[in-house]
Design an enzyme around this catalytic site. Structure first.
Site, PDB file in Angstrom:
ATOM      1  N   ASP A 242     -34.558 -53.283   4.977  1.00 45.14           N
ATOM      2  CA  ASP A 242     -35.492 -53.711   3.949  1.00 45.14           C
ATOM      3  C   ASP A 242     -36.804 -52.931   4.194  1.00 45.14           C
ATOM      4  O   ASP A 242     -36.979 -52.343   5.265  1.00 45.14           O
ATOM      5  CB  ASP A 242     -35.694 -55.223   4.088  1.00 45.14           C
ATOM      6  CG  ASP A 242     -36.822 -55.721   3.222  1.00 45.14           C
ATOM      7  OD1 ASP A 242     -36.872 -55.352   2.044  1.00 45.14           O
ATOM      8  OD2 ASP A 242     -37.674 -56.481   3.751  1.00 45.14           O
ATOM      9  N   ASP A 244     -40.650 -53.830   2.926  1.00 41.31           N
ATOM     10  CA  ASP A 244     -41.875 -54.595   3.215  1.00 41.31           C
ATOM     11  C   ASP A 244     -41.607 -55.687   4.258  1.00 41.31           C
ATOM     12  O   ASP A 244     -40.707 -56.505   4.096  1.00 41.31           O
ATOM     13  CB  ASP A 244     -42.418 -55.237   1.935  1.00 41.31           C
ATOM     14  CG  ASP A 244     -42.730 -54.181   0.871  1.00 41.31           C
ATOM     15  OD1 ASP A 244     -43.054 -53.031   1.259  1.00 41.31           O
ATOM     16  OD2 ASP A 244     -42.638 -54.498  -0.330  1.00 41.31           O
TER      17      ASP A 244
END
Ligand SMILES: [Mg+2]
Length: 422
Positions: A242, A244
């Site tokens: 992922d 952020d």
């Protein structure tokens, strides 16, 4: 009483492999080699990792060669038995001939399909349905193969067409079927094809459940598939990440990184990516960026951020190999926004990944759910246990077990860090 979890696999491996004639004139189809070992060995290794102990191989065409290769199965940690009968026998006949050697509940596998099974999840589904038969169906939404089944909205198989000609078919039956032995009583005498006779009777009674999957299967059934199968079975390493909260600092909910100036690397995340790259891992990013749909930035703004990010990473020898973005909003009902696993399956297809051996690293519940639904070992990082810490542990663990760890005994689903760390 619910049945015990099966430990016996029955593998149909008697066919002539006509579509592969150039290769199978001298060796049977499951013995076609990839990277130095036969296709069937990969399949047997996977079944062993999934907790199966006993294998019954139903052989026909050039079956002796298979028997000679595997013997008792001890080398693979399995107990292998054989039934060698005429190559002219159809699947139903082969099964009927071993009726007395079958466990009350067993797994039926076709020797020419490899699919990274997650047996525990399948078993739970089978038990919950309380039906005598559940087979695995590839969704085939990408038109990977010709469909041969149709499912209803509840996941029952409502049509099976071995010849793939009926209109409205959608999905490919790939085996990996959990079966109650009693269903073999539905076989007529003679030399029947198991799927045609038994599956169609079960379908009429609404007793054939499908375990649907978006993870591609890899096949040794036809020449045009061999290159894909070759890529899939090659030693491959990849990590899906992922963005952020994993690579860069996350802003508050509903606030977005809309400009490179707001993109702040988390301590040592670039070093972590470099370590993974050096260890031979492909880096794949899967990120939700609803800020695009919600009008906080344009697609171009987002592309610029990723370009800068990649420029920065290149200086670290740590560039991401491919970035997958869902730019839809929260309520767009798209298929690609995590926790939907769609983009992970997209990466699976693009790189021929085995997701059951590809870690997915995220920083929230949505990521964990997407990872779980894709079948990835999913890992939760947080400010205290950041990507660098995870990478260190992961690389040490995989080196110690010579890279077999992810397949046999996953590092495990980490306990989510306590809420203040999220
Ligand atoms: Mg995140």
């Amino acid at each position: 009483m619910p049945p015990n979890r099966p430990r016996q696999v029955v593998i149909l491996a008697g066919g002539r492999g006509r579509r592969l004639r150039a290769l199978t004139d001298r060796i049977p189809k499951p013995m076609v080699p990839f990277h130095g070992q036969p296709f069937l060995t990969y399949l047997l290794q996977m079944l062993q990792r999934q907790g199966f102990e006993r294998v019954l191989l139903l052989l026909g065409y050039r079956g002796r060669a298979i028997e000679e290769e595997y013997g008792s199965g001890k080398k693979l940690g399995l107990s292998i038995e054989y039934s060698l009968t005429s190559p002219e026998n159809e699947t139903g006949r082969r099964l009927a001939l071993v009726y007395d050697r079958l466990d009350p509940c067993f797994l039926l596998v076709y020797c020419d399909n490899y699919w990274p099974m997650q047996f525990q999840t399948m078993w739970e589904r089978y038990l919950a349905a309380g039906l005598p038969a559940m087979t695995t169906v590839y969704s085939n939404r990408d038109g990977y193969s010709k469909s041969n089944v149709r499912l209803d909205e509840r996941g029952y198989v409502v049509a099976y067409d071995r010849y793939r000609k009926q209109p409205g078919l959608s999905g490919v039956e790939i085996g990996f079927a959990i079966l109650n032995k009693d269903i073999l009583r539905l076989l007529p005498r003679g030399n029947p094809v198991f799927q045609i006779e038994v599956y169609s009777r079960l379908i009429r009674k609404r007793q054939l459940l499908a375990y649907s999957t978006d993870h591609r299967y890899y096949s040794v059934g036809s020449l045009d598939r061999l290159t894909l199968t070759d890529a899939f079975l090659a030693p491959q390493r990849a990590v899906i990440l992922d963005r952020d909260g994993v690579l860069n600092r996350k802003l508050r909910r509903a606030y977005y990184v809309t400009h490179w100036k707001q993109f702040k690397w988390i301590a040592k995340s670039r070093e972590a990516l470099r370590l993974l790259k050096q260890a031979g891992y492909r880096l794949i990013l899967v990120t939700n960026q609803a800020g695009v749909a919600r009008g906080f930035m344009t697609q171009l703004d987002l592309d610029m951020i990723h370009q800068q990010m990649q420029n920065d990473l290149r200086r670290f020898d740590a560039a991401i190999d491919k970035i997958y973005v869902c730019a839809h909003g929260w309520n767009d009902n798209c298929r690609c926004r995590k926790p939907n696993p769609e983009l992970l399956f997209q990466a699976q297809k693009d790189f021929h990944l085995d997701l059951t051996r590809t870690p997915f690293v995220g920083d929230n519940e949505r990521d964990m759910e997407a990872g779980r639904r894709a079948g990835c070992p999913a890992f939760w990082v947080s400010p205290r246990h950041n990507l660098y810490e995870w990478t260190r542990k992961f690389l040490i663990a995989t080196m110690r077990t010579r890279d077999r760890l992810l397949g046999s005994a996953p590092i495990g689903w980490p306990k989510p860090p306590s809420s203040h760390e999220r």
